[in-house]
Design a protein around this motif. Structure first.
Motif, PDB file in Angstrom:
ATOM      1  N   HIS A  71       8.515 -98.671   6.525  1.00  0.00           N
ATOM      2  CA  HIS A  71       8.379 -97.823   7.707  1.00  0.00           C
ATOM      3  C   HIS A  71       7.328 -96.731   7.531  1.00  0.00           C
ATOM      4  CE1 HIS A  71      12.076 -99.908   8.842  1.00  0.00           C
ATOM      5  NE2 HIS A  71      11.684 -99.638  10.070  1.00  0.00           N
ATOM      6  N   GLU A  72       6.637 -96.726   6.401  1.00  0.00           N
ATOM      7  CA  GLU A  72       5.554 -95.759   6.198  1.00  0.00           C
ATOM      8  C   GLU A  72       4.323 -96.209   6.983  1.00  0.00           C
ATOM      9  OE1 GLU A  72       4.776 -95.408   2.003  1.00  0.00           O
ATOM     10  OE2 GLU A  72       6.796 -94.683   1.572  1.00  0.00           O
ATOM     11  N   ASP A  73       3.632 -95.251   7.571  1.00  0.00           N
ATOM     12  CA  ASP A  73       2.385 -95.546   8.270  1.00  0.00           C
ATOM     13  C   ASP A  73       1.377 -96.081   7.254  1.00  0.00           C
ATOM     14  OD1 ASP A  73       0.558 -95.623  10.412  1.00  0.00           O
ATOM     15  OD2 ASP A  73      -0.212 -93.636   9.896  1.00  0.00           O
ATOM     16  N   CYS A  74       0.701 -97.159   7.592  1.00  0.00           N
ATOM     17  CA  CYS A  74      -0.229 -97.766   6.635  1.00  0.00           C
ATOM     18  C   CYS A  74      -1.182 -98.717   7.328  1.00  0.00           C
ATOM     19  CB  CYS A  74       0.546 -98.534   5.561  1.00  0.00           C
ATOM     20  SG  CYS A  74       1.359-100.035   6.187  1.00  0.00           S
ATOM     21  N   SER A  75      -2.198 -99.116   6.578  1.00  0.00           N
ATOM     22  CA  SER A  75      -2.988-100.305   6.861  1.00  0.00           C
ATOM     23  C   SER A  75      -2.577-101.306   5.804  1.00  0.00           C
ATOM     24  CB  SER A  75      -4.488-100.014   6.739  1.00  0.00           C
ATOM     25  OG  SER A  75      -4.909 -99.137   7.747  1.00  0.00           O
ATOM     26  N   LEU A  76      -2.441-102.568   6.170  1.00  0.00           N
ATOM     27  CA  LEU A  76      -2.105-103.591   5.183  1.00  0.00           C
ATOM     28  C   LEU A  76      -3.385-104.127   4.562  1.00  0.00           C
ATOM     29  CD1 LEU A  76       0.720-105.596   6.994  1.00  0.00           C
ATOM     30  CD2 LEU A  76       0.955-103.992   5.086  1.00  0.00           C
ATOM     31  N   LEU A  77      -3.363-104.286   3.253  1.00  0.00           N
ATOM     32  CA  LEU A  77      -4.476-104.863   2.502  1.00  0.00           C
ATOM     33  C   LEU A  77      -3.914-106.068   1.785  1.00  0.00           C
ATOM     34  CD1 LEU A  77      -7.328-104.851   1.322  1.00  0.00           C
ATOM     35  CD2 LEU A  77      -6.557-103.101  -0.309  1.00  0.00           C
ATOM     36  N   LEU A  78      -4.359-107.254   2.182  1.00  0.00           N
ATOM     37  CA  LEU A  78      -3.743-108.488   1.707  1.00  0.00           C
ATOM     38  C   LEU A  78      -4.783-109.497   1.237  1.00  0.00           C
ATOM     39  CD1 LEU A  78      -1.334-108.920   4.752  1.00  0.00           C
ATOM     40  CD2 LEU A  78      -0.739-107.958   2.521  1.00  0.00           C
ATOM     41  N   GLY A  79      -4.358-110.333   0.294  1.00  0.00           N
ATOM     42  CA  GLY A  79      -5.146-111.495  -0.066  1.00  0.00           C
ATOM     43  C   GLY A  79      -4.998-112.548   1.025  1.00  0.00           C
ATOM     44  N   ARG A  80      -5.925-113.490   1.060  1.00  0.00           N
ATOM     45  CA  ARG A  80      -5.913-114.503   2.120  1.00  0.00           C
ATOM     46  C   ARG A  80      -4.621-115.304   2.165  1.00  0.00           C
ATOM     47  NH1 ARG A  80      -6.395-119.595   1.995  1.00  0.00           N
ATOM     48  NH2 ARG A  80      -7.230-119.602  -0.112  1.00  0.00           N
TER      49      ARG A  80
ATOM     50  N   LYS B 130      -4.812-105.015   9.610  1.00  0.00           N
ATOM     51  CA  LYS B 130      -4.706-105.891   8.451  1.00  0.00           C
ATOM     52  C   LYS B 130      -6.104-106.120   7.893  1.00  0.00           C
ATOM     53  CE  LYS B 130      -1.922-107.187  11.289  1.00  0.00           C
ATOM     54  NZ  LYS B 130      -1.228-106.397  12.337  1.00  0.00           N
ATOM     55  N   TYR B 131      -6.325-105.714   6.641  1.00  0.00           N
ATOM     56  CA  TYR B 131      -7.576-105.975   5.938  1.00  0.00           C
ATOM     57  C   TYR B 131      -7.303-107.130   4.987  1.00  0.00           C
ATOM     58  CZ  TYR B 131      -9.276-101.494   7.664  1.00  0.00           C
ATOM     59  OH  TYR B 131      -9.666-100.451   8.470  1.00  0.00           O
ATOM     60  N   VAL B 132      -8.106-108.175   5.089  1.00  0.00           N
ATOM     61  CA  VAL B 132      -7.864-109.391   4.316  1.00  0.00           C
ATOM     62  C   VAL B 132      -9.056-109.676   3.419  1.00  0.00           C
ATOM     63  CG1 VAL B 132      -7.308-111.843   4.437  1.00  0.00           C
ATOM     64  CG2 VAL B 132      -6.480-110.294   6.227  1.00  0.00           C
ATOM     65  N   ALA B 133      -8.796-109.736   2.116  1.00  0.00           N
ATOM     66  CA  ALA B 133      -9.845-110.068   1.147  1.00  0.00           C
ATOM     67  C   ALA B 133      -9.990-111.581   1.113  1.00  0.00           C
ATOM     68  CB  ALA B 133      -9.468-109.533  -0.232  1.00  0.00           C
ATOM     69  N   THR B 134     -11.175-112.067   1.450  1.00  0.00           N
ATOM     70  CA  THR B 134     -11.409-113.506   1.478  1.00  0.00           C
ATOM     71  C   THR B 134     -12.898-113.782   1.363  1.00  0.00           C
ATOM     72  OG1 THR B 134     -11.065-115.547   2.749  1.00  0.00           O
ATOM     73  CG2 THR B 134     -11.498-113.550   4.014  1.00  0.00           C
ATOM     74  N   ARG B 135     -13.240-114.951   0.836  1.00  0.00           N
ATOM     75  CA  ARG B 135     -14.636-115.366   0.756  1.00  0.00           C
ATOM     76  C   ARG B 135     -15.086-116.008   2.069  1.00  0.00           C
ATOM     77  NH1 ARG B 135     -12.248-117.224  -3.824  1.00  0.00           N
ATOM     78  NH2 ARG B 135     -12.642-115.979  -5.666  1.00  0.00           N
TER      79      ARG B 135
END
Length: 192
Positions: free
Chosen positions: A53-62, A87-92
């Motif tokens: 429930h904390e305010d955030c941006s999600l940073l996720l792998g693909r 949602k920030y997604v690390a991907t090639r």
């Protein structure tokens, strides 16, 4: 400055793979999925729900993003923050966005260095072991929130695999131990 906070379920031997379900991540023939189930505890669940429930941006792998994008939008009543968070997604690759709002990061280390300088909520990284490895190697993690389980798995993806890197030191911000042997430990990065 925005923080990057990593959340992980962790065995005593450092395994983070498939803590919640048998079929969560079966890569490399991992057969121990769901290894946290015997340690469920209402107080631990309460801590995790608080984090959710904390305010955030999600940073996720693909891979985590793809798995979550088919589940969490259908369960927004449980985790509404995730549904509305960027949602920030690390991907090639840059596949179609499956869960809005989504931004893809093709060069996550350099892009995150810039994003951390901007205003906004902290980045929460759940799972995403390969991304955590890259963030660690680039010394971009500000906080670790680890749920440590009294079990040795013996194989599987580890939080920090063997690799040559500069040692990173941390200090305990908070810790709690439960009667089932599970500990929740929050570490902050010692910045020199």
């Amino acid at each position: 400055m925005r923080k990057i906070i990593v959340f992980e379920h962790l065995s005593l031997d450092g395994v983070v793979q498939a803590p919640s379900g048998k079929e969560e991540d079966m890569s490399n023939d991992f057969k121990h999925g769901g290894w946290t189930a015997p340690f469920q505890h209402p107080e631990i669940g309460q801590v995790i729900r608080g984090w959710m429930h904390e305010d955030c941006s999600l940073l996720l792998g693909r891979k985590t993003y793809e798995q979550w994008s088919s589940y969490w939008p259908l369960h927004a009543d449980i985790w509404p923050v995730a549904d509305r968070a960027m949602k920030y997604v690390a991907t090639r690759h840059t596949p179609p966005a499956l869960w809005q709002p989504t931004t893809y990061l093709n060069q996550p280390a350099s892009e995150l260095e810039l994003l951390k300088q901007q205003d906004g909520p902290p980045f929460h990284v759940w799972g995403s072991s390969e991304l955590v490895h890259a963030l660690s190697q680039a010394d971009l993690i500000d906080e670790l929130r680890l749920i440590l389980y009294p079990v040795i798995i013996g194989s599987g993806k580890r939080l920090f695999p063997d690799r040559d890197m500069t040692p990173l030191t941390w200090h305990i911000k908070e810790r709690q131990t439960y009667d089932n042997g599970v500990s929740i430990v929050c570490y902050e990065r010692n910045k020199n």
